[in-house]
Design a protein around this motif. Structure first.
Motif, PDB file in Angstrom:
ATOM      1  N   ILE A 199       0.331  -0.870   0.136  1.00 31.37           N
ATOM      2  CA  ILE A 199      -0.121  -0.003  -0.023  1.00 31.37           C
ATOM      3  C   ILE A 199       1.264   0.823  -0.362  1.00 31.37           C
ATOM      4  O   ILE A 199       1.191   2.088   0.853  1.00 31.37           O
ATOM      5  CB  ILE A 199      -1.179   0.353   1.039  1.00 31.37           C
ATOM      6  CG1 ILE A 199      -2.078  -1.429   0.909  1.00 31.37           C
ATOM      7  CG2 ILE A 199      -1.658   1.165   1.292  1.00 31.37           C
ATOM      8  CD1 ILE A 199      -2.806  -1.477   2.650  1.00 31.37           C
ATOM      9  N   THR A 200       0.531   2.154  -1.123  1.00 33.14           N
ATOM     10  CA  THR A 200       1.752   3.498  -1.576  1.00 33.14           C
ATOM     11  C   THR A 200       2.861   3.402  -0.761  1.00 33.14           C
ATOM     12  O   THR A 200       2.441   4.592   0.374  1.00 33.14           O
ATOM     13  CB  THR A 200       0.461   4.130  -1.077  1.00 33.14           C
ATOM     14  OG1 THR A 200      -0.018   5.235   0.038  1.00 33.14           O
ATOM     15  CG2 THR A 200      -0.602   4.203  -2.017  1.00 33.14           C
ATOM     16  N   PRO A 201       4.155   2.879  -0.879  1.00 32.67           N
ATOM     17  CA  PRO A 201       5.286   3.069   0.445  1.00 32.67           C
ATOM     18  C   PRO A 201       5.543   4.133  -0.755  1.00 32.67           C
ATOM     19  O   PRO A 201       5.742   4.292  -1.866  1.00 32.67           O
ATOM     20  CB  PRO A 201       5.950   1.472  -0.538  1.00 32.67           C
ATOM     21  CG  PRO A 201       5.553   1.422  -1.894  1.00 32.67           C
ATOM     22  CD  PRO A 201       4.619   1.712  -1.510  1.00 32.67           C
ATOM     23  N   LEU A 202       6.650   4.991   0.394  1.00 37.76           N
ATOM     24  CA  LEU A 202       7.763   5.297   0.140  1.00 37.76           C
ATOM     25  C   LEU A 202       8.398   4.981  -0.738  1.00 37.76           C
ATOM     26  O   LEU A 202       9.672   4.081   0.464  1.00 37.76           O
ATOM     27  CB  LEU A 202       7.457   6.399   0.974  1.00 37.76           C
ATOM     28  CG  LEU A 202       6.885   7.427   1.538  1.00 37.76           C
ATOM     29  CD1 LEU A 202       6.742   8.098   3.001  1.00 37.76           C
ATOM     30  CD2 LEU A 202       6.857   8.523   0.304  1.00 37.76           C
ATOM     31  N   THR A 203       9.160   5.419  -1.764  1.00 39.77           N
ATOM     32  CA  THR A 203      10.452   4.493  -2.347  1.00 39.77           C
ATOM     33  C   THR A 203      10.917   5.496  -2.985  1.00 39.77           C
ATOM     34  O   THR A 203      11.050   6.905  -2.989  1.00 39.77           O
ATOM     35  CB  THR A 203      10.094   3.729  -3.538  1.00 39.77           C
ATOM     36  OG1 THR A 203       9.223   3.929  -4.214  1.00 39.77           O
ATOM     37  CG2 THR A 203       9.430   2.897  -2.469  1.00 39.77           C
ATOM     38  N   GLY A 204      12.382   5.225  -3.562  1.00 45.41           N
ATOM     39  CA  GLY A 204      13.079   6.231  -4.150  1.00 45.41           C
ATOM     40  C   GLY A 204      13.679   7.229  -3.870  1.00 45.41           C
ATOM     41  O   GLY A 204      14.087   7.145  -2.843  1.00 45.41           O
ATOM     42  N   SER A 205      13.679   8.789  -3.855  1.00 40.64           N
ATOM     43  CA  SER A 205      14.026   9.990  -3.029  1.00 40.64           C
ATOM     44  C   SER A 205      13.120  10.404  -1.962  1.00 40.64           C
ATOM     45  O   SER A 205      13.227  11.240  -1.962  1.00 40.64           O
ATOM     46  CB  SER A 205      15.042  10.831  -4.136  1.00 40.64           C
ATOM     47  OG  SER A 205      13.543  11.400  -5.221  1.00 40.64           O
TER      48      SER A 205
END
Length: 316
Positions: free
Chosen positions: A298-304
């Motif tokens: 569910i809508t993870p924060l990833t990358g930068s």
């Protein structure tokens, strides 16, 4: 269902990055030791208090249903920041934050500044299930930690124990989880305990509950609100520290502790699925794993996006 049948069964949206960036191999080079570090702390925590396994799974659930799986639930309130811990579904109820702190410390010693608190929570939830006898799975990782929280989201998104089947289905659907996922994930209530304040109305007022079971639970949960609110009872009458399918067996005997539990076996669309889990624990395990992986997406924060918190309770 009559008593004979019961005995037979018992003996019987956002700017967040896409989930494709999560991977089971995300830490294979940067922090391969993360899994041993998490498991070691969880084993110790559950050996000290077996309830902690269920509490950790619940932390993950309550985190993912608000802003996605971003460790927003772990943030403490400050003079200028309102987190989620004091929201109604969490206040005095969610627990295990100190265990997550201990895991974070252990992981930081292995690979400083690499592993997010959100991933730690996801791995710890999996390990809790496995340690208590449940299924294993490869956890997708690569999440980053939020710098925000949502008090209102915690109040509005997490299904209350008074929920009916339609409300449960709707709240899970809002997170991209099907009714099938909802029934399977409810099986997490095969471990852990609930407070009197969350099951009082069910054991005193509902009719879809076994009378003897209701009276047993009433003995530890006074009718008057405010009296004994924090008294505990096992969610699974039989084996509250073992992860298996007895939770569903209890439901067909009208021995679900929460109103929301009993709603998934109450003459409705989900009854057949409950029966399938009674008939086949492996089917339950397989569907539970599918649900946990989907919930972790569910809508993870990833990358930068987001950050890797140094302390799970505070924004860097």
């Amino acid at each position: 269902m009559n008593q004979l049948d019961c005995r037979r069964v018992i003996s019987c949206f956002s700017t967040r990055s896409p989930t494709k960036q999560l991977s089971t191999s995300f830490y294979s080079s940067s922090c391969p030791g993360v899994y041993d570090a998490v498991k070691s702390v969880m084993k110790s925590a559950i050996a000290t208090e077996q309830r902690m396994g269920a509490s950790t799974v619940r932390l993950f659930f309550h985190d993912c249903f608000v802003q996605g799986c971003d460790a927003s639930l772990l943030l403490d309130d400050t003079a200028s920041f309102q987190g989620e811990k004091m929201a109604t579904p969490n206040n005095g109820s969610v627990r295990g934050f100190e265990v997550i702190d201990t895991i974070k410390t252990a992981v930081e010693k292995v690979c400083p500044g690499v592993v997010s608190c959100a991933d730690i929570l996801a791995i710890a939830a999996r390990d809790s299930v496995v340690i208590l006898g449940g299924p294993n799975w490869d956890v997708k990782v690569g999440r980053r930690d939020s710098t925000t929280a949502s008090f209102s989201g915690a109040n509005n998104n997490i299904p209350p124990p008074t929920s009916g089947l339609a409300n449960l289905t709707s709240l899970f659907a809002a997170q991209g989880l099907s009714q099938k996922d909802m029934v399977a994930l409810s099986g997490a209530h095969t471990i852990g305990q609930a407070r009197c304040t969350n099951f009082r109305a069910h054991v005193y007022n509902d009719t879809n509950i076994d009378g003897t079971f209701a009276r047993t639970r009433q003995s530890g949960c006074p009718r008057s609100s405010g009296s004994g609110d924090n008294n505990l009872a096992p969610l699974d009458l039989q084996t509250p520290t073992v992860f298996e399918n007895n939770y569903y067996k209890n439901l067909v005997c009208n021995k679900g502790l929460l109103h929301s539990d009993q709603e998934i076996f109450n003459g409705g669309a989900t009854d057949a699925q409950v029966q399938s889990y009674i008939n086949s624990q492996s089917t339950f395990f397989s569907d539970f794993v599918t649900g946990m992986i989907k919930m972790g997406d569910i809508t993870p924060l990833t990358g930068s996006n987001g950050q890797i918190r140094k302390n799970c309770r505070r924004i860097n």
